[in-house]
Design an enzyme around this catalytic site. Structure first.
Site, mmCIF file in Angstrom:
data_model
loop_
_atom_site.group_PDB
_atom_site.id
_atom_site.type_symbol
_atom_site.label_atom_id
_atom_site.label_comp_id
_atom_site.label_asym_id
_atom_site.label_seq_id
_atom_site.Cartn_x
_atom_site.Cartn_y
_atom_site.Cartn_z
ATOM 1 N N CYS A 138 0.713 -0.847 -0.116
ATOM 2 C CA CYS A 138 -0.067 -0.014 -0.106
ATOM 3 C C CYS A 138 0.746 0.843 0.225
ATOM 4 O O CYS A 138 0.076 2.067 -0.382
ATOM 5 C CB CYS A 138 -0.890 -0.084 1.184
ATOM 6 S SG CYS A 138 -2.253 1.487 1.351
ATOM 7 N N CYS A 139 1.964 1.326 1.277
ATOM 8 C CA CYS A 139 2.258 2.524 1.120
ATOM 9 C C CYS A 139 3.385 2.733 -0.243
ATOM 10 O O CYS A 139 3.921 3.660 -0.753
ATOM 11 C CB CYS A 139 4.250 2.468 2.251
ATOM 12 S SG CYS A 139 2.942 2.473 3.653
ATOM 13 N N CYS A 224 -0.989 8.785 7.542
ATOM 14 C CA CYS A 224 -2.536 8.511 6.793
ATOM 15 C C CYS A 224 -2.337 8.226 7.821
ATOM 16 O O CYS A 224 -3.132 7.489 8.502
ATOM 17 C CB CYS A 224 -2.069 6.893 5.803
ATOM 18 S SG CYS A 224 -1.515 7.462 4.079
ATOM 19 N N CYS A 227 -3.447 5.001 8.933
ATOM 20 C CA CYS A 227 -2.309 4.287 10.074
ATOM 21 C C CYS A 227 -2.103 5.274 10.911
ATOM 22 O O CYS A 227 -0.766 4.914 11.387
ATOM 23 C CB CYS A 227 -1.598 3.874 8.551
ATOM 24 S SG CYS A 227 -2.159 3.105 7.518
ATOM 25 N N CYS A 251 8.334 4.192 5.835
ATOM 26 C CA CYS A 251 7.432 2.995 4.828
ATOM 27 C C CYS A 251 7.658 3.370 3.774
ATOM 28 O O CYS A 251 8.003 2.837 2.880
ATOM 29 C CB CYS A 251 6.124 4.180 4.803
ATOM 30 S SG CYS A 251 7.345 5.901 4.166
#
Ligand code: SF4
Length: 257
Positions: A138-139, A224, A227, A251
Protein backbone atom coordinates in the site's frame (compact mmCIF):
# COMPACT_ATOMS: atom_id res chain seq x y z
CA UNK A 1 11.98 2.18 22.92
CA UNK A 2 14.92 4.29 21.80
CA UNK A 3 16.50 6.59 24.36
CA UNK A 4 16.58 9.28 21.68
CA UNK A 5 12.89 9.20 20.89
CA UNK A 6 10.75 9.02 24.02
CA UNK A 7 8.42 11.96 24.38
CA UNK A 8 8.59 13.71 27.75
CA UNK A 9 4.96 14.65 27.74
CA UNK A 10 2.08 14.08 30.05
CA UNK A 11 -1.49 13.84 28.85
CA UNK A 12 -3.23 17.14 29.50
CA UNK A 13 -6.41 18.82 28.35
CA UNK A 14 -5.94 21.11 25.35
CA UNK A 15 -5.68 24.78 26.23
CA UNK A 16 -6.98 27.82 24.34
CA UNK A 17 -3.44 28.16 23.01
CA UNK A 18 -2.20 25.20 20.98
CA UNK A 19 -1.75 22.45 23.53
CA UNK A 20 1.35 21.22 21.70
CA UNK A 21 2.95 24.66 22.15
CA UNK A 22 1.84 24.83 25.76
CA UNK A 23 3.23 21.39 26.49
CA UNK A 24 6.49 21.33 24.59
CA UNK A 25 7.80 24.74 23.52
CA UNK A 26 11.12 25.55 25.26
CA UNK A 27 13.50 28.08 23.70
CA UNK A 28 17.00 26.68 24.25
CA UNK A 29 20.20 28.75 24.45
CA UNK A 30 21.32 26.98 21.26
CA UNK A 31 18.22 27.63 19.17
CA UNK A 32 19.19 31.01 17.69
CA UNK A 33 22.38 29.42 16.43
CA UNK A 34 20.53 26.38 15.10
CA UNK A 35 18.11 28.63 13.17
CA UNK A 36 21.00 30.55 11.60
CA UNK A 37 22.81 27.32 10.74
CA UNK A 38 19.72 25.73 9.17
CA UNK A 39 19.10 28.83 7.03
CA UNK A 40 22.75 28.86 5.95
CA UNK A 41 22.43 25.21 4.89
CA UNK A 42 19.36 26.14 2.85
CA UNK A 43 21.16 29.09 1.19
CA UNK A 44 24.07 26.84 0.25
CA UNK A 45 21.64 24.25 -1.12
CA UNK A 46 20.03 26.86 -3.37
CA UNK A 47 23.47 27.95 -4.62
CA UNK A 48 24.48 24.35 -5.34
CA UNK A 49 21.25 23.01 -6.80
CA UNK A 50 19.11 25.99 -7.93
CA UNK A 51 15.97 24.60 -9.65
CA UNK A 52 17.09 21.05 -8.97
CA UNK A 53 16.14 21.59 -5.33
CA UNK A 54 12.77 20.62 -3.83
CA UNK A 55 11.30 20.50 -0.33
CA UNK A 56 9.30 17.30 0.14
CA UNK A 57 6.81 18.12 2.88
CA UNK A 58 4.64 15.70 4.83
CA UNK A 59 2.89 18.81 6.20
CA UNK A 60 3.95 17.70 9.69
CA UNK A 61 5.40 20.19 12.17
CA UNK A 62 9.03 19.55 11.15
CA UNK A 63 8.28 20.24 7.50
CA UNK A 64 6.17 23.29 8.32
CA UNK A 65 9.14 24.72 10.26
CA UNK A 66 11.43 24.04 7.31
CA UNK A 67 9.02 25.84 4.95
CA UNK A 68 8.98 28.77 7.37
CA UNK A 69 12.80 28.82 7.60
CA UNK A 70 12.98 28.92 3.79
CA UNK A 71 10.49 31.79 3.68
CA UNK A 72 12.28 33.78 6.41
CA UNK A 73 15.61 33.32 4.62
CA UNK A 74 14.05 34.94 1.54
CA UNK A 75 14.59 31.81 -0.57
CA UNK A 76 12.33 30.43 -3.27
CA UNK A 77 12.32 26.64 -3.23
CA UNK A 78 9.61 24.42 -4.73
CA UNK A 79 7.55 22.57 -2.12
CA UNK A 80 5.72 19.33 -2.87
CA UNK A 81 3.66 16.83 -0.91
CA UNK A 82 2.15 13.38 -1.39
CA UNK A 83 -1.64 13.11 -1.19
CA UNK A 84 -2.04 9.38 -0.65
CA UNK A 85 -5.84 9.52 -0.73
CA UNK A 86 -5.84 8.51 2.94
CA UNK A 87 -4.78 11.75 4.64
CA UNK A 88 -6.78 13.41 7.41
CA UNK A 89 -8.82 16.45 6.32
CA UNK A 90 -6.83 18.48 8.88
CA UNK A 91 -3.65 17.65 6.97
CA UNK A 92 -5.06 18.66 3.58
CA UNK A 93 -6.44 21.88 5.10
CA UNK A 94 -2.83 23.04 5.54
CA UNK A 95 -2.44 23.48 1.77
CA UNK A 96 -4.58 26.64 1.50
CA UNK A 97 -3.13 27.91 4.79
CA UNK A 98 0.39 27.64 3.29
CA UNK A 99 -0.76 29.47 0.18
CA UNK A 100 -2.21 32.33 2.21
CA UNK A 101 0.73 32.53 4.61
CA UNK A 102 3.66 32.15 2.21
CA UNK A 103 2.16 32.84 -1.23
CA UNK A 104 3.25 29.33 -2.10
CA UNK A 105 1.40 26.74 -4.16
CA UNK A 106 2.41 23.32 -2.87
CA UNK A 107 2.76 20.78 -5.67
CA UNK A 108 0.57 17.76 -4.90
CA UNK A 109 1.51 14.29 -6.15
CA UNK A 110 -1.12 11.55 -6.02
CA UNK A 111 -0.91 7.80 -6.65
CA UNK A 112 -2.03 6.24 -9.93
CA UNK A 113 -5.79 5.87 -9.46
CA UNK A 114 -6.13 2.63 -11.42
CA UNK A 115 -3.37 0.93 -9.43
CA UNK A 116 -4.95 1.92 -6.11
CA UNK A 117 -8.43 0.83 -7.19
CA UNK A 118 -7.12 -2.56 -8.35
CA UNK A 119 -5.21 -3.04 -5.06
CA UNK A 120 -8.23 -2.18 -2.93
CA UNK A 121 -10.53 -4.41 -5.00
CA UNK A 122 -8.08 -7.28 -4.66
CA UNK A 123 -6.96 -6.87 -1.04
CA UNK A 124 -9.62 -4.72 0.65
CA UNK A 125 -9.50 -1.31 2.34
CA UNK A 126 -7.81 -2.70 5.46
CA UNK A 127 -5.12 -4.70 3.66
CA UNK A 128 -2.36 -2.85 5.55
CA UNK A 129 -3.55 -4.41 8.82
CA UNK A 130 -3.21 -8.00 7.58
CA UNK A 131 0.53 -8.18 6.97
CA UNK A 132 3.65 -6.06 6.77
CA UNK A 133 3.97 -7.11 3.12
CA UNK A 134 0.51 -5.73 2.28
CA UNK A 135 1.21 -2.57 4.27
CA UNK A 136 4.40 -2.06 2.30
CA UNK A 137 2.51 -2.72 -0.93
CA UNK A 138 0.00 0.00 0.00
CA UNK A 139 2.82 2.43 0.91
CA UNK A 140 4.52 1.53 -2.35
CA UNK A 141 1.46 2.43 -4.42
CA UNK A 142 0.35 5.47 -2.47
CA UNK A 143 3.74 6.94 -1.45
CA UNK A 144 6.83 5.52 -3.11
CA UNK A 145 5.59 5.57 -6.70
CA UNK A 146 4.43 9.21 -6.55
CA UNK A 147 7.61 10.15 -4.64
CA UNK A 148 9.59 8.83 -7.59
CA UNK A 149 7.68 11.18 -9.90
CA UNK A 150 8.10 14.03 -7.42
CA UNK A 151 11.88 13.63 -7.37
CA UNK A 152 12.38 12.95 -11.09
CA UNK A 153 15.04 15.29 -12.41
CA UNK A 154 15.77 16.79 -8.96
CA UNK A 155 19.37 16.91 -7.78
CA UNK A 156 18.48 17.34 -4.09
CA UNK A 157 15.48 17.16 -1.80
CA UNK A 158 14.93 18.75 1.58
CA UNK A 159 13.32 16.86 4.45
CA UNK A 160 12.36 17.66 8.03
CA UNK A 161 14.00 14.55 9.47
CA UNK A 162 15.40 14.87 13.00
CA UNK A 163 17.78 12.53 14.78
CA UNK A 164 15.63 12.52 17.90
CA UNK A 165 12.61 11.04 16.07
CA UNK A 166 13.63 7.39 16.29
CA UNK A 167 16.53 5.01 16.56
CA UNK A 168 16.30 4.50 12.79
CA UNK A 169 16.85 8.25 12.32
CA UNK A 170 19.54 8.75 14.97
CA UNK A 171 22.31 9.11 12.38
CA UNK A 172 20.49 11.45 9.96
CA UNK A 173 23.06 13.68 8.22
CA UNK A 174 22.52 17.30 7.22
CA UNK A 175 23.60 16.39 3.67
CA UNK A 176 23.47 12.73 2.65
CA UNK A 177 24.12 10.74 -0.48
CA UNK A 178 20.75 9.67 -1.93
CA UNK A 179 21.90 8.26 -5.23
CA UNK A 180 19.60 6.09 -7.32
CA UNK A 181 20.31 4.28 -10.60
CA UNK A 182 18.33 6.97 -12.43
CA UNK A 183 19.82 9.82 -10.45
CA UNK A 184 23.34 8.93 -9.29
CA UNK A 185 24.20 12.36 -7.89
CA UNK A 186 21.08 13.06 -5.82
CA UNK A 187 21.44 14.45 -2.27
CA UNK A 188 19.02 14.37 0.67
CA UNK A 189 19.22 17.43 2.89
CA UNK A 190 17.90 17.57 6.46
CA UNK A 191 18.64 21.09 7.74
CA UNK A 192 17.00 20.64 11.16
CA UNK A 193 18.42 17.17 11.88
CA UNK A 194 19.87 18.38 15.21
CA UNK A 195 16.75 20.16 16.53
CA UNK A 196 14.84 18.86 19.55
CA UNK A 197 11.07 18.55 19.87
CA UNK A 198 11.05 21.40 22.41
CA UNK A 199 13.03 23.66 20.04
CA UNK A 200 10.69 22.84 17.17
CA UNK A 201 7.65 23.98 19.11
CA UNK A 202 9.47 27.03 20.50
CA UNK A 203 10.10 28.07 16.88
CA UNK A 204 6.43 27.45 16.02
CA UNK A 205 5.37 29.66 18.90
CA UNK A 206 7.88 32.46 18.19
CA UNK A 207 7.06 32.69 14.48
CA UNK A 208 3.41 31.61 14.58
CA UNK A 209 3.97 28.77 12.12
CA UNK A 210 0.77 27.08 10.85
CA UNK A 211 0.55 23.49 12.13
CA UNK A 212 -1.78 20.54 11.91
CA UNK A 213 -4.29 20.65 14.81
CA UNK A 214 -3.87 16.88 15.17
CA UNK A 215 -0.50 17.60 16.79
CA UNK A 216 -2.57 19.03 19.68
CA UNK A 217 -4.24 15.63 20.05
CA UNK A 218 -1.06 13.74 20.93
CA UNK A 219 -0.10 12.84 17.39
CA UNK A 220 3.54 13.93 17.03
CA UNK A 221 3.93 12.01 13.75
CA UNK A 222 0.99 12.20 11.33
CA UNK A 223 0.66 9.99 8.30
CA UNK A 224 -2.37 8.41 6.65
CA UNK A 225 -5.51 8.33 8.79
CA UNK A 226 -5.86 4.51 9.00
CA UNK A 227 -2.21 4.20 10.06
CA UNK A 228 -1.89 6.97 12.66
CA UNK A 229 -3.08 7.06 16.25
CA UNK A 230 -2.41 9.27 19.25
CA UNK A 231 0.41 8.14 21.53
CA UNK A 232 0.44 7.65 25.27
CA UNK A 233 2.74 8.94 27.99
CA UNK A 234 6.33 7.78 27.46
CA UNK A 235 5.81 6.32 23.99
CA UNK A 236 8.19 7.06 21.12
CA UNK A 237 7.51 9.85 18.62
CA UNK A 238 6.58 7.32 15.96
CA UNK A 239 4.78 4.80 18.16
CA UNK A 240 1.44 5.92 16.69
CA UNK A 241 2.45 4.90 13.15
CA UNK A 242 1.52 1.32 12.14
CA UNK A 243 1.18 0.59 15.87
CA UNK A 244 0.01 -2.97 15.27
CA UNK A 245 3.36 -3.89 13.68
CA UNK A 246 6.66 -4.86 15.21
CA UNK A 247 8.67 -2.84 12.68
CA UNK A 248 10.94 0.19 12.43
CA UNK A 249 7.93 2.51 11.79
CA UNK A 250 9.17 3.55 8.37
CA UNK A 251 7.30 3.40 5.07
CA UNK A 252 10.35 3.43 2.82
CA UNK A 253 10.38 7.18 2.07
CA UNK A 254 13.37 7.73 4.34
CA UNK A 255 14.54 4.35 5.66
CA UNK A 256 13.86 0.75 4.93
CA UNK A 257 11.49 -0.95 7.39
FE1 SF4 B 1 -1.37 2.78 2.94
FE2 SF4 B 1 -1.16 3.20 5.58
FE3 SF4 B 1 1.03 3.34 3.98
FE4 SF4 B 1 -0.90 5.23 3.92
S1 SF4 B 1 0.50 4.75 5.63
S2 SF4 B 1 0.10 4.32 2.18
S3 SF4 B 1 -2.80 3.98 4.19
S4 SF4 B 1 -0.26 1.52 4.45
Amino acid sequence: MSATSALPWAAAAPTAKSSAIALYARWSPELDGKIAAAQQRLREAVMQHDVGLLQSSSLGVEDMVVTDLIHRAGLRIDVATLDTGKLHPETLALLPRIQVRYGLEVQVFQPVAGAVIAFVQREGEDAMRRSIALRKACCGLRKLEPLGRMLAGRSAWITGLRREQSGARAEVAFDADDATPDNPGRRKLSPIADWTWAELWAYVERFDVPTNPLHDQFMPSIGCAPCTRAIAVGEDFRAGRWWWEDSSKECGLHAQS
